[in-house]
Design a protein around this motif. Structure first.
Motif, PDB file in Angstrom:
ATOM      1  N   ALA A   1       0.717  -1.081  -0.032  1.00 22.29           N
ATOM      2  CA  ALA A   1       0.038  -0.115  -0.090  1.00 22.29           C
ATOM      3  C   ALA A   1       0.840   1.189   0.024  1.00 22.29           C
TER       4      ALA A   1
ATOM      5  N   CYS B   1      -4.403   7.955   1.382  1.00 21.56           N
ATOM      6  CA  CYS B   1      -3.622   8.463   0.509  1.00 21.56           C
ATOM      7  C   CYS B   1      -4.192   9.348  -0.659  1.00 21.56           C
TER       8      CYS B   1
ATOM      9  N   TYR C   1      -1.036   5.060  -8.727  1.00 20.38           N
ATOM     10  CA  TYR C   1      -2.600   5.083  -8.488  1.00 20.38           C
ATOM     11  C   TYR C   1      -3.081   3.772  -7.612  1.00 20.38           C
ATOM     12  N   ASP C   2      -3.718   4.118  -6.605  1.00 24.92           N
ATOM     13  CA  ASP C   2      -4.241   3.227  -5.538  1.00 24.92           C
ATOM     14  C   ASP C   2      -5.511   2.359  -6.186  1.00 24.92           C
TER      15      ASP C   2
ATOM     16  N   PRO D   1       0.139  -3.339  -7.639  1.00 21.49           N
ATOM     17  CA  PRO D   1      -0.208  -2.444  -6.548  1.00 21.49           C
ATOM     18  C   PRO D   1       0.819  -1.167  -6.095  1.00 21.49           C
ATOM     19  N   LEU D   2       0.753  -0.214  -5.289  1.00 19.59           N
ATOM     20  CA  LEU D   2       1.312   0.810  -5.170  1.00 19.59           C
ATOM     21  C   LEU D   2       2.770   0.550  -4.993  1.00 19.59           C
TER      22      LEU D   2
ATOM     23  N   HIS E   1       2.653   4.433  -0.926  1.00 21.72           N
ATOM     24  CA  HIS E   1       2.774   5.264  -2.293  1.00 21.72           C
ATOM     25  C   HIS E   1       4.330   5.764  -2.448  1.00 21.72           C
TER      26      HIS E   1
ATOM     27  N   GLN F   1      -0.598   2.855   7.558  1.00 22.25           N
ATOM     28  CA  GLN F   1      -1.228   2.823   6.397  1.00 22.25           C
ATOM     29  C   GLN F   1      -2.110   4.257   6.145  1.00 22.25           C
TER      30      GLN F   1
END
Ligand SMILES: Cc1ncc(COP(=O)(O)O)c(C=O)c1O
Ligand SMILES: Cc1ncc(COP(=O)(O)O)c(C=O)c1O
Lengths: 483, 467, 483, 467
Positions: A91, B67, B74-75, B273-274, A93, B64
């Protein structure tokens, strides 16, 4: 059957798309697509079944012995995959601020350090996304170095004729001319030819040691001296690092810059073609030019250094920081090995190769360099079998597939005729090597007694031998629905 | 000795067969002076249990956060089936399908991928992947320079509205071959490329023009007129696009009269995934007639000895392992596993699913912009129609605001001033389909408080919120 | 090859065991094992390769059409698996205090409610670990009910002759005698026979509706009345709930107690034999007897109720709270379906079964109940084919495997000769059903023209037909090393 | 309509083929009065993205406390390969291997499992699983009553040192068949079964004696003399053991002179994550001569038509689908996937790995007990040698201490007073190999503070620690 053939208009995997189609009013007509792309329309079960069944048509490390020379197809620890795919890592970024990155960055920093130590280099950048991009970065650093010194006349990169294709291709991408250096009968670089080739036009040389011939370049110290004397730098193609991990360090051999194929030596998966990672390491001289980002640690916090902090860097190689997920896998692997484990990688991969070479030789096959030790890999030439039995390396390779083993690398390096470049790796057991010898002997038997069995191979796979000429002559690269 | 199967007894037998006394002897061709001593500073090996604990702690350490950064990554929701299947050993631990008959799984999948990607771009052919979007753009530039037979130029036009990291990457990669990148300004009002500036180059010799869609600001570029200018001047058009957006937006193959010549970009929105920025994958599509200039692998459909359909790597004469220094690129290992995931992702979403996802992103972005611009002092920076991302102007410096938001576990977006000094106090925000209404609301509420507290000059990081 | 045959003394997957062998001094000699058990000694790669390859020898939903009647082999959403295996769920200790259980318990509570609603029951316990344990719990509740009323003379449970074997077996485990009730020609229970069987000795009846004959029991309301009148209770075997989900509720049919096979109707995986989950639902009368634990919600907190709070409970069925991980998967599935999705399960599973029955009939096969609608499944009898072509249901089944489809359930229910119980499920596409018809027709063709092809089947699987008689006569249940 | 592939057009065609106008018509045999109206109260379906978010939140909500509870469920390291392979579709989505030729993967694996488990227990045969340890014990009791031809009794001796939940489960399951469970007391000093009390039953008719090893307190039972008493009196011996412990401890097959007759227990320590208590699996082993009394599936090795080795379900005449009301058990669906995981787990750990794991647990427990008993007022409750778990006596009520520890994210153990009123202030603690030295230290430090603060009568939940 292709996935498109499972498609029916209006069929969908309905759990996967967001529900309502919100208004697109804001987007003027002329920007919008007129017709839907022809993607498959299948149910979730159909997609799962189709691709699960496709997967079963592959050979892989997890299912077969895969002694593909130069590729280091060793066991890919499942733990490395699971840990790199922890939800927290997935997750994150890439532009998350440092406040939310210390865990990830600390692992990356430690990986930089481990790689520097194990290669004998002063500094490492994890940016390159594969070996070839590492080569590009390495040669670009060599170029930057000469340029920074105003040494603009160096326009050539030397490459042994046995080198992997990426070496010359990478040099050319950096704007260099490539000059090939021949190899001697015992597999070492021809020092005389090298001497003749060196000059003020020499930017550097790209070598892998052990070479792609599966032998250790014994005169590496001399070569380093000669090249350095001529003002050139030495690039180490780390594809074969598995052979010497913890045994010899490229930095100690005199190399100025190196890449490491983490998908080989550090056992990240090959994924049907990638992704890999090709971190570069350099000696002090080239350190300023390392590609960004780099991970820095000030004793308290970890952070990424970019062009701003590293103005002499050759720059960035990707939008973010390279193949982070691959780097995490390599980190896990490195930590599981530890110092002792690394050395054992070299020890046992070398043991396996020498054992297999010896047994094949005893069984009557011809090593390309019979006077030499094997390193982590070795070459046999099937020249004689081709001549006497009319069955060539390709035929042997295809028949091996029938016997449940992936073929070694064939017809590379180009200078050895009808060759098999065989790399068993340290994670294969003795009985697997013995079974390979048995299979080779059996195929030679068959070639004598029923050559069509070998020439027509494979027989037991989803398809028989494929028509490559047709594929290239009438390229069919995209499915079209029947008219 | 993790992962090494040898028993003591086998070691003994093997050494005996080889005819040496010890493993050390196998290294006797290596000059003694070179042999490494111990690997100081690299600790002892950890068991899987130990490294699991360590990695769990590191993963947890990074939290977590909620974001709202996009800026090239991009998520999106990725169906669980994608990675459960992509990580099956047969995909995960195979290599480049050199032995076609033993690799029909990967090969057929790549052929399907090429078809899907070409469809999405409305182009004739797709390769089997490059590293990432930025390096794919660099390869597209190199390819265009090679392929544009009508041009002698090594110059390429690149809008400033292209992702700054992409521009930097292209620079790194093409610079040494003497290729020049000429930047095109964007229109300060709309945020898309300044068409007048572009037309000002009419008549000049360029190898290609790059057209991003949407551009880094999320603004839609006038792709049709841009492609037309390029065509009229003999420049190739290189489309740089978000593949998910292409489910809704006009694809490169339909731009202008004749379509773009090359389409490339990052495949991340299709199943990756990111994951801290990678692995993603670069894609590159082109016209049939330019296929021999294309970098990267290609899979073709052919027949076997018995006439059955099968798949194989083809047109390899473009590649380094055959053509060496004359190859179209040095790429060898590519991003196969990510393409596997993307193929699964596209099969599971389909055109309808991708379009809905894109539409949901668009709708979420709209809602977010509405909520945020309702706050005092925040306004949209650009007038042009946006997609996926949008630029907001804040009433104060962005960096500090983001820091405070981060302290509340919200990553508020990308500070544009870092790369565009003229875009003072400008923030690039993104809200994919995976942000809920509550997420948007949470952002708005927090941002309001942060702005208020910073306006009052309070030390924001000390402020406590009752959320 | 067996895993034991890959074993070598001293070989190990070294990353998996803790490092040092700490002192066992504290344990007196007489408690210690004298010799190591003969477990395999293999490397990690060997284990991974062995079991990956073994897996490829299975048929499964993810790879084949699997119309195994009564088993509801439908698509198992991968998302359900992934979410049930989130690290947080995997790490939760069953005895964790409420403070660390609200997330998990809230899901379980909602699942109880969903199941109660969809079955028309007053309360649900998630405790039973499979259908058969649900049956046991259900019958035990019936017994507890009669006992609590002092109605001790009820010693018999009625079961239709078509019932699944678990029904009589479960009744016996609860200390009951079992009396079988015959079935009429059209598949309904013989009401006359039922009337004769009912009496003061009747504790209850176990039914599944639709029955295992693939037809809906039309007189269920009458049956319920008759049994209740006799003082007995009605048990609903929920194995066939898929057929009526959202269409009819067992509670509305008059059932007093029910189990639901979550691994069938709620699509948790079958896992090569399990685990499943068999929650039980009851009407008000039986609610006090539900097995513990139950999940309770007081409007603020969730908590587990045990014997202490539920003194009339039949008790616990497992050490903790049943197959929690399976329950999580069912919860995810139920949430993804929602009310509409549940009804569609019944609709489309019924559609598929009726379509397939119709097409097979049109192709000349014989439905066992030609006058009836199919439910989610139906039976064909190959009696005629067996007689005329000498090829029986087993032969058809084995030949289907060659054609890439799992066989339907064969020779069950016992009262239909040479039968196939076929359950296509709602997640299969029309073309798959069409392909099944084609395969059946082809096999019949083959049976006419080359019967050995059918009788010798399968031909394309890892083994040919296996010798079951030998297996039972000379049981070889454990590998022994060669002497 | 998630998971349903039908298109509108196909629905139309299918209805036409069937000869009905609508799906509703397919339900026309169901009396109208019974047909359900809408499913009130069950909400609309969620997309995978939505349910993912929800589940992530629920999982996060329960935290990841540091756990020192054992009591039948143990936090062991499970190699990643175990579940990556067990969840492969071919294992995960197959069913009971009724079609042997299409199920050789599962069948061979089960045969290997039976071999491994029998080896671990030093017994002759193992079945292919039962539900869990507690229900397996119940099945063992039923089996013993059937199998003991020499006894007419339906009475079974069960020590009070057996897990209370196991005893409760056995009671639920065997009660209706008129089987009586006679409890045996434990020795208050040592914590193991009171041998004198056992010998007091000499000469009585019992079908079987249950011997737990280690027992619920972690104390080692005198298994040898217990088995000998049983044998001497014609009772069968049912061993209830932790399979991991059997890598180190004397296995049931070697107890007393002739070994136990039945060995059972919970397989959780072999590859099953804690997972809120399930799915785990029950195992059951016995003597060859009792195999026809065994409940559960059995896989046998046999030959195919061509003489090749193959595997198949066998001795099915014991099972419900053949024998119906006369079956040895009603079990049908078992715990196949967990057995798949256990087989992988045992293959990856091997005898050496299991032994090391067991030894590490033992060592950790020793260290933990040492640390905790060093605290004022805490002492070991039992003198007997312990394994895996241990009972400590605290200077105050356990429940409150545990609550406060939990508030600091430590699950400190199991409060024995719940089930054993006589074990006042007694706490059962466990520390598997996956607890680190820091974990143990953290527990000790926290416990010390909790004790101190509770001694001072402070409201413990208000106390703030600077950890
Ligand atoms: C010797 C050698 N050098 C370089 C490379 C290029 O590495 P990569 O494939 O990671 O780009 C390879 C492997 O593919 C190789 O074998
Ligand atoms: C009709 C019927 N009833 C009961 C059962 C028993 O359920 P389980 O296998 O979950 O114990 C089954 C399935 O196996 C079944 O098909």
């Amino acid at each position: 059957m292709l996935i498109f053939q499972h498609s029916r208009p209006g069929r969908r995997a309905r759990a996967q798309a967001p529900k309502e189609k919100a208004g697109l009013d804001a987007i003027p007509e002329q920007f919008l697509r007129r017709s839907r792309p022809r993607l498959p329309e299948v149910s979730e079960l159909q997609a799962v079944r189709h691709y699960t069944r496709l997967s079963q048509k592959n050979f892989s490390i997890d299912t077969q012995f895969y002694p593909l020379g130069s590729c280091t197809m060793k066991y890919n620890p499942r733990g490395a995959n699971r840990l790199a795919m922890l939800p927290g890592f997935l997750a994150r970024h890439p532009l998350a601020p440092e406040s939310h990155s210390q865990g990830f960055l600390s692992a990356m920093h430690e990986l930089q350090e481990i790689l520097a130590k194990v290669t004998g280099m002063a500094a490492v950048s994890l940016a390159p996304m594969a070996g070839a991009q590492g080569e590009f970065a390495g040669v670009a650093m060599i170029r930057a170095y000469h340029q920074a010194r105003g040494d603009g006349g160096r326009t050539e990169i030397l490459v042994p004729d046995a080198a992997h294709g990426t070496n010359p291709a990478s040099a050319v991408m950096c704007g260099y001319r490539v000059r090939e250096i021949p190899t001697l009968a015992e597999g070492d670089v021809d020092l005389e030819a090298l001497r003749r080739a060196l000059g003020p036009q020499t930017a550097g040389i790209m070598l892998t040691n052990p070479s792609t011939l599966g032998v250790f370049e014994r005169h590496i110290a001399t070569i380093a001296e000669m090249v350095h004397e001529a003002g050139g730098l030495l690039y180490y193609d780390g594809a074969n690092l598995n052979a010497i991990l913890g045994r010899v360090r490229p930095g100690d051999m005199g190399f100025d810059v190196i890449h490491v194929n983490l998908h080989k030596t550090f056992s990240t998966p090959h994924g049907g073609g990638g992704p890999g990672a090709g971190p570069v390491g350099v000696g002090e001289r080239l350190a300023p030019y390392l590609p960004v980002p780099l991970v820095d640690f000030d004793g308290h916090d970890y952070r990424l250094l970019t062009e701003k902090e590293r103005p002499e860097s050759i720059g960035r190689l990707s939008a973010f920081a390279g193949n982070a997920g691959v780097l995490l896998r390599a980190y896990v692997y490195a930590k599981m090995l530890g110092a002792e484990g690394m050395r054992r990688v070299a020890d046992y991969s070398t043991l396996n190769a020498n054992y297999l070479m010896k047994r094949l030789r005893a069984a009557g096959f011809t090593p390309a360099y019979p006077s030499r030790r094997a390193t982590h890999e070795f070459i046999i030439t099937l020249k004689q079998e081709a001549k006497e039995l009319g069955v060539n390396a390709m035929d042997f390779a295809k028949r091996l597939l029938d016997l449940g083993m992936h073929a070694p690398t064939t017809y590379f390096p180009l200078l050895v005729p009808e060759c098999f470049l065989i790399e068993p790796t340290e994670t294969e057991a003795k009985e697997t090597l013995d079974a390979f010898v048995e299979a080779m002997v059996r195929i030679r038997e068959e070639a004598r007694e029923a050559p069509e069995k070998v020439k027509g191979a494979p027989w037991t796979l989803p398809v028989r031998r494929l028509d490559d000429v047709r594929a290239a002559r009438e390229p069919d690269l995209k499915w079209e629905p029947p008219a | 000795m993790p992962f090494i199967p040898h028993t003591e007894e086998e070691l003994r037998q093997m050494l005996e067969t080889i005819g040496v006394a010890a493993i050390d002897d196998l290294f006797d061709e290596i000059p003694a002076a070179l042999r490494a001593r111990s690997l100081e500073g690299i600790g002892p090996g950890l068991s899987e249990m130990e490294i699991s604990r360590l990695m769990q702690e590191k993963a947890r350490q990074d939290g977590q956060p909620l974001c709202f950064i996009g800026a090239g990554a991009y998520d999106h929701h990725v169906p669980a089936a994608v990675w459960e299947i992509a990580t099956r050993g047969e995909f995960y631990t195979a290599y480049t399908p050199y032995q076609a008959e033993a690799s029909q799984g990967t090969l057929q999948l790549l052929y399907e991928y090429q078809t899907m990607m070409a469809e999405l771009m409305a182009m004739e052919v797709s390769n089997a992947s490059l590293y990432d979007g930025a390096s794919a753009l660099a390869e597209a530039v190199l390819m265009a320079v090679r392929a544009n037979r009508g041009s002698k130029s090594k110059r390429v036009l690149i809008p400033r509205s292209v992702h700054p990291a992409y521009r930097a990457t292209v620079r790194t990669i093409v610079r040494n071959q003497g290729i020049e990148l000429e930047e095109l300004p964007y229109d300060a009002g709309s945020g898309h490329t300044d068409l007048e500036a572009l037309e000002g180059h009419a008549g000049e010799d360029f190898a290609a023009l790059i057209v991003p869609q949407p551009n880094f600001f999320g603004v839609l570029e006038p792709a049709d007129p841009m492609a037309e200018v390029a065509a009229a001047n003999g420049w190739l058009t290189i489309a740089l696009v978000n593949p998910l957006a292409m489910a809704l937006l006009k694809p490169p193959g339909e731009w202008g009269g004749a379509g773009a010549d090359i389409a490339c970009g990052d495949g991340q929105p299709l199943g990756a995934p990111l994951s801290s920025g990678g692995p993603y994958f670069g894609f590159l599509c082109t016209r049939q007639k330019l296929v021999r200039q294309m970098p990267g692998r290609l899979v073709g459909r052919t027949r076997d000895l018995e006439g059955r359909e099968g798949f194989t790597l083809t047109l390899q004469a473009r590649e380094q392992h055959i053509r060496r220094s004359k190859a179209t690129s040095n790429i060898c290992t590519n991003q196969g596993l990510m393409v596997t995931a993307a193929t699964l992702h596209m099969a599971l979403l389909g055109a309808e699913g991708l379009a809905r996802t894109a539409a949901a992103c668009h709708a979420n972005l709209g809602r977010l912009v509405e909520k945020l611009t309702a706050l005092e002092g925040i306004e949209p920076r650009f007038a042009g129609p946006a997609f996926h991302e949008s630029v907001l102007k804040l009433p104060m410096e962005v960096a500090g605001v983001l820091r405070t938001l981060a302290a509340h576990n919200i990553l508020g977006g990308y500070d544009l001033q870092r790369d565009y000094p003229e875009l003072e106090n400008c923030l690039l925000v993104c809200a994919t389909e995976s942000r809920t209404d509550e997420d948007l609301e949470k952002y708005a509420v927090n941002l309001e408080r942060v702005l208020a507290s910073r306006r009052q000059g309070a030390c924001a990081t000390m402020v406590r919120f009752d959320l």
